[in-house]
Design an enzyme around this catalytic site. Structure first.
Site, PDB file in Angstrom:
ATOM      1  N   THR A  93     -22.070 -21.565 -26.108  1.00 39.48           N
ATOM      2  CA  THR A  93     -20.910 -21.794 -25.259  1.00 39.48           C
ATOM      3  C   THR A  93     -21.370 -22.415 -23.958  1.00 39.48           C
ATOM      4  O   THR A  93     -22.284 -21.889 -23.308  1.00 39.48           O
ATOM      5  CB  THR A  93     -20.177 -20.465 -24.988  1.00 39.48           C
ATOM      6  OG1 THR A  93     -19.673 -19.953 -26.226  1.00 39.48           O
ATOM      7  CG2 THR A  93     -19.010 -20.673 -24.031  1.00 39.48           C
ATOM      8  N   ARG A 141     -27.134 -15.475 -29.380  1.00 36.89           N
ATOM      9  CA  ARG A 141     -26.841 -16.873 -29.043  1.00 36.89           C
ATOM     10  C   ARG A 141     -25.436 -17.140 -28.513  1.00 36.89           C
ATOM     11  O   ARG A 141     -25.094 -18.280 -28.220  1.00 36.89           O
ATOM     12  CB  ARG A 141     -27.088 -17.801 -30.245  1.00 36.89           C
ATOM     13  CG  ARG A 141     -28.504 -17.819 -30.748  1.00 36.89           C
ATOM     14  CD  ARG A 141     -28.769 -19.025 -31.606  1.00 36.89           C
ATOM     15  NE  ARG A 141     -27.949 -19.036 -32.805  1.00 36.89           N
ATOM     16  CZ  ARG A 141     -27.886 -20.072 -33.638  1.00 36.89           C
ATOM     17  NH1 ARG A 141     -28.589 -21.158 -33.387  1.00 36.89           N
ATOM     18  NH2 ARG A 141     -27.135 -20.024 -34.716  1.00 36.89           N
ATOM     19  N   ASP A 142     -24.599 -16.095 -28.370  1.00 36.00           N
ATOM     20  CA  ASP A 142     -23.252 -16.361 -27.855  1.00 36.00           C
ATOM     21  C   ASP A 142     -22.720 -15.158 -27.082  1.00 36.00           C
ATOM     22  O   ASP A 142     -21.589 -14.717 -27.298  1.00 36.00           O
ATOM     23  CB  ASP A 142     -22.305 -16.738 -28.997  1.00 36.00           C
ATOM     24  CG  ASP A 142     -21.083 -17.520 -28.504  1.00 36.00           C
ATOM     25  OD1 ASP A 142     -21.221 -18.259 -27.505  1.00 36.00           O
ATOM     26  OD2 ASP A 142     -20.008 -17.391 -29.103  1.00 36.00           O
ATOM     27  N   ILE A 143     -23.540 -14.639 -26.172  1.00 34.48           N
ATOM     28  CA  ILE A 143     -23.100 -13.544 -25.305  1.00 34.48           C
ATOM     29  C   ILE A 143     -22.210 -14.124 -24.219  1.00 34.48           C
ATOM     30  O   ILE A 143     -22.605 -15.026 -23.481  1.00 34.48           O
ATOM     31  CB  ILE A 143     -24.317 -12.833 -24.680  1.00 34.48           C
ATOM     32  CG1 ILE A 143     -25.164 -12.179 -25.780  1.00 34.48           C
ATOM     33  CG2 ILE A 143     -23.875 -11.798 -23.654  1.00 34.48           C
ATOM     34  CD1 ILE A 143     -26.503 -11.668 -25.294  1.00 34.48           C
TER      35      ILE A 143
END
Length: 253
Positions: free
Chosen positions: A183, A144-146
């Protein structure tokens, strides 16, 4: 990480969510790790040194986390992510001592200019191999936050995924996420409340990452040309069903 509006070490400690309190023994153990520099003070990430042997580690104090993910990492290390040595839950915080991985973040590398197609392909394949380990868990774990700041390239050229704070087990029965995390620019539409995060959420972010590696821009600002263009477009489809359906499929394209 902004709300949207490996191996187990010698000592591994964790408490169940809601009941965890740091004991005197925990405080003693944590006291051996002295802060020597801020890595990201705003997010409470510090470079620490073990006063007993002089080795360096990373200390994180997390307020947004999923305990099940860290329990999994303690029991089932994931290759090319930081080894976790200590996990202590204290009320609504999670304190971790993790492996320090030297090198530059991809964000720092891209600040010098875009990469070649071959470089972008190499990093994408390595990242897919890491993410695939999480997606193969039962249930799958979604990152969920690559994004570039969460990826490091070691001095010998190994790609490492260094931040798993937003990761969560995938609930196939959920219709939307209970906590909206991601992000801006990298977060898939479902992370804005239009659905539930799944393995396809990470594929969206990988597509954005590929585009930024090639252009320095998000796909909505400047779409990459060349042989990766159609792959990026499929990754960042608004509808998850139109994306690649696994990182294995993406990696084999």
């Amino acid at each position: 990480i902004l709300p949207i509006s490996g191996f187990c070490g010698i000592l591994c400690v964790f408490y169940r969510k809601g009941g965890g309190r740091v004991t005197i023994q925990d405080e003693l153990t944590l006291s051996y790790y002295k802060t020597v520099a801020d890595i990201n003070a705003a997010h409470e990430i510090f470079l620490v040194q073990d006063t007993r042997d002089g080795k360096f580690y990373v200390k994180k104090i997390l307020t947004v986390y999923n305990l099940d993910v860290f329990k999994h990492l303690l029991a089932h290390p994931v290759r090319n992510t930081p080894a976790i040595y200590i996990v202590v839950e204290d009320g609504g915080r999670l304190i971790t001592i993790e492996e320090y991985i030297p090198g530059d973040t991809l964000e720092e590398i891209l600040a010098k200019g875009p990469l070649t197609e071959d470089q972008a392909i190499g990093i994408t394949i390595s990242l897919c191999q890491i993410i695939e380990q999480f997606h193969n868990c039962t249930p799958p774990i979604v990152n969920r936050d690559i994004k570039p700041s969460n990826i490091k390239i070691t001095p010998d050229g190994v790609v490492k995924l260094v931040d798993l704070n937003a990761a969560k087990p995938c609930n196939v029965d959920a219709t939307r996420d209970t906590v909206l995390i991601g992000t801006q620019g990298y977060a898939a539409p479902e992370q804005y409340g239009f659905g539930a995060s799944s393995v396809l959420t990470d594929i969206y972010a990988i597509g954005v990452l590929m585009n930024e590696m090639l252009t320095g821009q998000l796909p909505g600002t400047q779409l990459a040309n060349g042989k990766l263009r159609h792959i990026i477009c499929r990754c960042v489809e608004l509808s998850p069903k139109n994306r690649f359906q696994s990182v294995r499929q993406l990696r084999g394209t």
